[in-house]
Design a protein around this motif. Structure first.
Motif, PDB file in Angstrom:
ATOM      1  N   ALA A  95       3.894   7.583   3.877  1.00 37.23           N
ATOM      2  CA  ALA A  95       4.672   6.974   4.949  1.00 37.23           C
ATOM      3  C   ALA A  95       3.791   6.052   5.788  1.00 37.23           C
ATOM      4  CB  ALA A  95       5.280   8.053   5.839  1.00 37.23           C
ATOM      5  N   ARG A  96       4.415   5.081   6.400  1.00 37.02           N
ATOM      6  CA  ARG A  96       3.699   4.141   7.272  1.00 37.02           C
ATOM      7  C   ARG A  96       2.970   4.892   8.379  1.00 37.02           C
ATOM      8  NH1 ARG A  96       4.646  -1.320   8.014  1.00 37.02           N
ATOM      9  NH2 ARG A  96       6.481  -1.052   6.718  1.00 37.02           N
ATOM     10  N   SER A  97       3.645   5.857   8.992  1.00 36.24           N
ATOM     11  CA  SER A  97       3.023   6.617  10.086  1.00 36.24           C
ATOM     12  C   SER A  97       1.799   7.377   9.598  1.00 36.24           C
ATOM     13  CB  SER A  97       4.030   7.566  10.722  1.00 36.24           C
ATOM     14  OG  SER A  97       4.528   8.487   9.772  1.00 36.24           O
ATOM     15  N   ASN A 153      -1.827   6.886  11.124  1.00 38.37           N
ATOM     16  CA  ASN A 153      -2.505   8.051  11.707  1.00 38.37           C
ATOM     17  C   ASN A 153      -3.876   8.257  11.086  1.00 38.37           C
ATOM     18  OD1 ASN A 153      -0.498   8.711  13.554  1.00 38.37           O
ATOM     19  ND2 ASN A 153       0.571  10.040  12.104  1.00 38.37           N
ATOM     20  N   TRP A 154      -3.995   8.098   9.781  1.00 38.38           N
ATOM     21  CA  TRP A 154      -5.291   8.216   9.116  1.00 38.38           C
ATOM     22  C   TRP A 154      -6.241   7.161   9.652  1.00 38.38           C
ATOM     23  CZ3 TRP A 154      -3.695   8.728   3.250  1.00 38.38           C
ATOM     24  CH2 TRP A 154      -3.105   9.978   3.047  1.00 38.38           C
ATOM     25  N   VAL A 178       0.837  -1.198   0.000  1.00 33.79           N
ATOM     26  CA  VAL A 178       0.000   0.000   0.000  1.00 33.79           C
ATOM     27  C   VAL A 178       0.875   1.252   0.000  1.00 33.79           C
ATOM     28  CG1 VAL A 178      -1.703   1.327   1.311  1.00 33.79           C
ATOM     29  CG2 VAL A 178      -1.931  -1.155   1.123  1.00 33.79           C
ATOM     30  N   LEU A 179       1.888   1.256   0.850  1.00 33.53           N
ATOM     31  CA  LEU A 179       2.766   2.425   0.957  1.00 33.53           C
ATOM     32  C   LEU A 179       3.445   2.726  -0.374  1.00 33.53           C
ATOM     33  CD1 LEU A 179       4.419   1.693   4.418  1.00 33.53           C
ATOM     34  CD2 LEU A 179       2.382   3.066   3.927  1.00 33.53           C
ATOM     35  N   TYR A 234      -8.477   9.522  -0.503  1.00 39.63           N
ATOM     36  CA  TYR A 234      -8.209  10.394   0.634  1.00 39.63           C
ATOM     37  C   TYR A 234      -6.867  11.099   0.454  1.00 39.63           C
ATOM     38  CZ  TYR A 234      -7.830  12.411   5.166  1.00 39.63           C
ATOM     39  OH  TYR A 234      -7.694  13.325   6.158  1.00 39.63           O
ATOM     40  N   ALA A 235      -5.858  10.371  -0.004  1.00 42.38           N
ATOM     41  CA  ALA A 235      -4.543  10.969  -0.220  1.00 42.38           C
ATOM     42  C   ALA A 235      -4.640  12.098  -1.242  1.00 42.38           C
ATOM     43  CB  ALA A 235      -3.543   9.908  -0.677  1.00 42.38           C
TER      44      ALA A 235
END
Length: 78
Positions: A17-19, A23-24, A10-11, A54-55
């Motif tokens: 980023a993974r974070s 966070n989302w 996915v990343l 969303y991104a």
């Protein structure tokens, strides 16, 4: 058979980023992921589409702002 993606997949596909992804998820901005038997997050094509959308919503206003500033610097109408 349905195709599933791991977090790293996915990343790479979305370019975040993974974070950011986590966070989302914590904030409820994207749907919670499914889990495999080992408890790892897995995503299907529908999940990827929602994350991409969303991104894009997050990224697009910044691109518009940069375009507006670029045109302003050149003296063009925005």
């Amino acid at each position: 058979m349905k195709e599933f993606y791991k977090v790293n997949d996915v990343l790479k596909k979305i370019g975040i980023a993974r974070s950011t992804l986590y966070n989302w998820e914590k904030a409820g901005l994207i749907p919670p992921p499914k889990r495999n038997r080992a408890g790892y997050r897995i995503y299907d094509k529908d999940d990827l589409k929602k994350i991409e959308e969303y991104a894009f919503k997050i990224e697009y206003p910044q691109e518009q702002f940069q375009l507006f500033n670029h045109k302003q610097a050149k003296g063009q109408k925005a």
